[in-house]
Design an enzyme around this catalytic site. Structure first.
Site, short mmCIF file in Angstrom:
data_model
loop_
_atom_site.label_atom_id
_atom_site.label_comp_id
_atom_site.label_asym_id
_atom_site.label_seq_id
_atom_site.Cartn_x
_atom_site.Cartn_y
_atom_site.Cartn_z
N MET A 1 0.73 -1.37 0.14
CA MET A 1 0.09 0.01 0.04
C MET A 1 0.84 1.23 -0.29
SD MET A 1 -2.64 1.60 0.37
CE MET A 1 -4.06 0.59 0.35
N CYS A 2 0.38 2.17 -0.94
CA CYS A 2 1.25 3.41 -0.93
C CYS A 2 0.12 4.62 -1.13
CB CYS A 2 2.35 3.46 -2.09
SG CYS A 2 3.42 2.04 -1.79
N GLY A 3 0.77 5.68 -0.86
CA GLY A 3 0.23 6.98 -1.37
C GLY A 3 0.82 7.43 -2.43
N ASN B 1 0.83 1.44 -6.36
CA ASN B 1 -0.09 1.24 -5.17
C ASN B 1 -0.74 -0.11 -5.29
OD1 ASN B 1 -1.41 1.49 -2.91
ND2 ASN B 1 -2.99 2.88 -3.86
#
Length: 637
Positions: free
Chosen positions: A1-3, A76
């Site tokens: 998970m990323c922004g 993401n």
């Protein structure tokens, strides 16, 4: 998970070396383990890439990643299958390696057609000045776009801000395929033209018509200076799931299934279905496929020593890496049971159960139970001091009642497991304050009463701050699990909503098939982007086993009457195959619980205005509050 975020400017006066503080703050919350920016400038445009990583598996890989040719990649997502990789590898680097070896646009489409798992991405090809971006077929990862300054700039981001105006509104990038923009051409012409590579539809002869319809829907929501057109080569992504089986039975459904609508909703009734050899085989296949989907989502994790520092008490020494959004209903019970099969036995599982209560019920109670004075897990801020233990065994909150009952079932199935049943109690005051300062912009651009209720409930549940109530004591607790399993997708595919029963009663099986197809087709913009933004705001990742590509393909391959039989009463007919799976897994009372919407089960729908309709625009989401930024600065300090 990323922004992930990419800010593009086509005029020098809009060039910037940093993002807005509000946007950067929201991205950091999604990816607290690493933050990095890369600036790419051309004579005609500037791209600012910002990546914020939540480390979940493999070696921590900072984003954006860049190769020697100047290509930049933001990812993401999670690769669960479809392309070759090792469990311990980092999928960001794997995907970038594959992309760097792509020779043309067809290769890029083939790659994303093969990947199984949730994703959104942004990819800059330096040599061609192309910017590629998109979301997976179901839209399980959020990606928004914002076009401003009459086409002189635009931004792609996992999350928006509360500062947006009507003129510069954030909107969800449709999960209609992959988009490509020629940055150099756009800068020269002044026209923003997005080329779409859509998901291939079934049957194949309808591809062109469906593409035209998709383009019309997308363009309708965009500013006049932005155009979306099909790619010239007429290339498409291959759908990752098989088409829905629309077959109808030769005889009536009652005759076909040989059961009466007057049969009682009991576990014994469900067991009768399992005496049919074919049905028992189908149910076991479903269990096996869903179990594998859960396994991939709970084992592909970076596991450390699994010890919480400075804790001695047994209930606090082991860290849960996986949590379940848990109501005790059939969806969350099956997910929790299957997770128990695959998570190491010495690792707890957090069951996150949220309830919205009046001030009277949420006040501290006088428990005649032993309390530990030195081993309590501390809640990190006085901001959450209102989140206190419940005053009575049931509190008249439906999801709390079924949640506690579900806990007992899980403890009976595996008494060796530590099941952390986290009672998360939310007062009206806390709901209103944190909606205003933290949740509002995560739900947007969705804006209905239903979005508000579900978005807020999921935000508080996934935050995981509550209480562990055991036979001996009550402890304050904060779940540190980075992965949160949710049962979304079960109702949509298995006729779990009341509207499915109404549709069946009025339009029969043919109408029910169309309704299920519609539900799955709209889940990307109806639910998943919102839920991803809300859960990721805590630096946690939502994972959706029921929307695993293999699970969806299996369910799509079955005739509708093997998934649901709405001639049967509530508690049996809807989600029939899931109820039969629950019986096979050893579950008891939870296998018969009828569908109860989260907003009613948690009682959030009763907290404020009771005369609202779910589809109404929610005024509580419309107002943008000026104290947001100062509040966030206060939280940081």
């Amino acid at each position: 998970m990323c922004g992930i975020c990419c800010s593009v400017s086509f005029s020098v006066e809009h060039f910037s070396k940093d993002l807005e503080e509000d946007l950067l703050y929201s991205l950091n919350r999604r990816g607290p383990d690493s933050g990095k920016q890369v600036l790419k400038s051309d004579v005609n445009y500037q791209c600012l890439f910002s990546g914020h990583v939540l480390h979940l598996r493999g070696v921590l890989t900072a984003q954006p990643v860049e190769d020697e040719r100047g290509n930049v990649f933001l990812w993401n997502g999670e690769v669960f299958s479809g392309i070759k990789f090792e469990a311990e590898e980092n999928d960001t680097q794997i995907m970038f390696n594959y992309l760097s070896s792509c020779m043309n646009e067809s290769d890029i489409l083939s790659l994303f057609s093969e990947v199984q798992g949730p994703w959104s991405f942004i990819y800059y090809q330096a040599s061609t000045h192309y910017l590629w971006f998109g979301r997976d077929f179901f839209g399980r990862r959020s990606l928004l776009w914002q076009f401003s300054n009459l086409g002189k700039s635009f931004c792609l981001s996992s999350v928006g801000t509360q500062k947006s105006t009507v003129a510069n509104q954030w909107q969800e990038v449709p999960a209609s395929g992959i988009f490509r923009i020629d940055l150099k051409s756009t800068a020269i012409s002044g026209c923003v033209i997005l080329k779409l590579y859509p998901w291939k539809c079934f049957p194949k002869e309808n591809v062109l018509d469906e593409c035209v319809n998709s383009l019309s829907r997308i363009s309708a929501d965009l500013p006049a200076f932005v155009s979306v057109i099909p790619n010239e080569a007429k290339l498409y992504l291959e759908k990752p799931v098989v088409p829905l089986n629309m077959m109808l039975p030769q005889a009536s459904l009652e005759t076909h299934c040989r059961y009466s609508s007057s049969i009682p909703p009991t576990r014994e009734t469900l067991q009768i279905f399992l005496t049919d050899g074919h049905m028992k085989k189908v149910v076991q296949q479903f269990i096996d496929i869903l179990s594998l989907a859960v396994k991939r989502r709970v084992l592909y994790l970076h596991r450390d020593e699994n010890l919480v520092p400075n804790e001695v008490s047994k209930i606090c020494t082991r860290k849960a890496n996986v949590a379940v959004l848990f109501s005790g209903g059939i969806d969350s019970m099956v997910i929790a049971t299957l997770a128990d099969r695959h998570i190491p036995l010495d690792e707890p599982i957090d069951l996150l159960n949220v309830a919205f209560m009046s001030e009277a019920k949420i006040s501290p109670a006088n428990f005649n139970k032993k309390r530990s004075k030195q081993n309590n897990c501390k809640i990190p801020s006085e901001e959450f001091s209102n989140n206190v233990a419940a005053d009575s065994p049931d509190d008249n909150i439906p999801d709390r009642v079924t949640g506690r009952a579900g806990l007992k079932e899980l403890q009976a199935i595996n008494p060796s497991r530590i099941w952390n049943f986290v009672e998360i109690n939310v007062s009206l005051e806390e709901l209103q304050k944190l909606r205003r300062t933290q949740i509002c912009h995560l739900i947007q651009p969705l804006d209905t009463v239903l979005d508000d209720s579900i978005g807020c409930a999921v935000w508080f549940a996934s935050r995981g701050i509550g209480w562990l109530v055991t036979q001996d004591e009550v402890k304050s607790y904060q779940s540190r699990a980075k992965v949160i399993l949710t049962g979304i997708g079960a109702d949509e595919q298995l006729a779990g909503y009341s509207r499915h029963r109404i549709c069946f009663q009025t339009l029969g099986l043919e109408g029910l098939n169309k309704e299920i197809a519609m539900e799955l087709g709209r889940i990307s913009f109806r639910n998943l982007g919102r839920d991803d933004r809300v859960i990721a705001d805590h630096g946690k990742e939502a994972r959706f086993p029921f929307l695993d590509e293999n699970v969806v393909s299996f369910l799509n391959s079955l005739p509708v009457w093997e998934k649901a039989n709405l001639t049967l009463p509530r508690g049996i007919g809807e989600k029939l195959i899931l109820r039969l799976a629950a019986v096979e897994l050893g579950l008891t009372a939870s296998a018969l619980l009828p569908k109860r919407a989260m907003q009613f089960g948690s009682r959030i729908a009763k907290m404020e205005k009771n005369n609202e309709k779910a589809s109404d625009k929610c005024g509580r989401l419309q107002t943008i509050f000026s104290e947001n930024l100062s509040f966030k600065k206060e939280i940081k300090s």
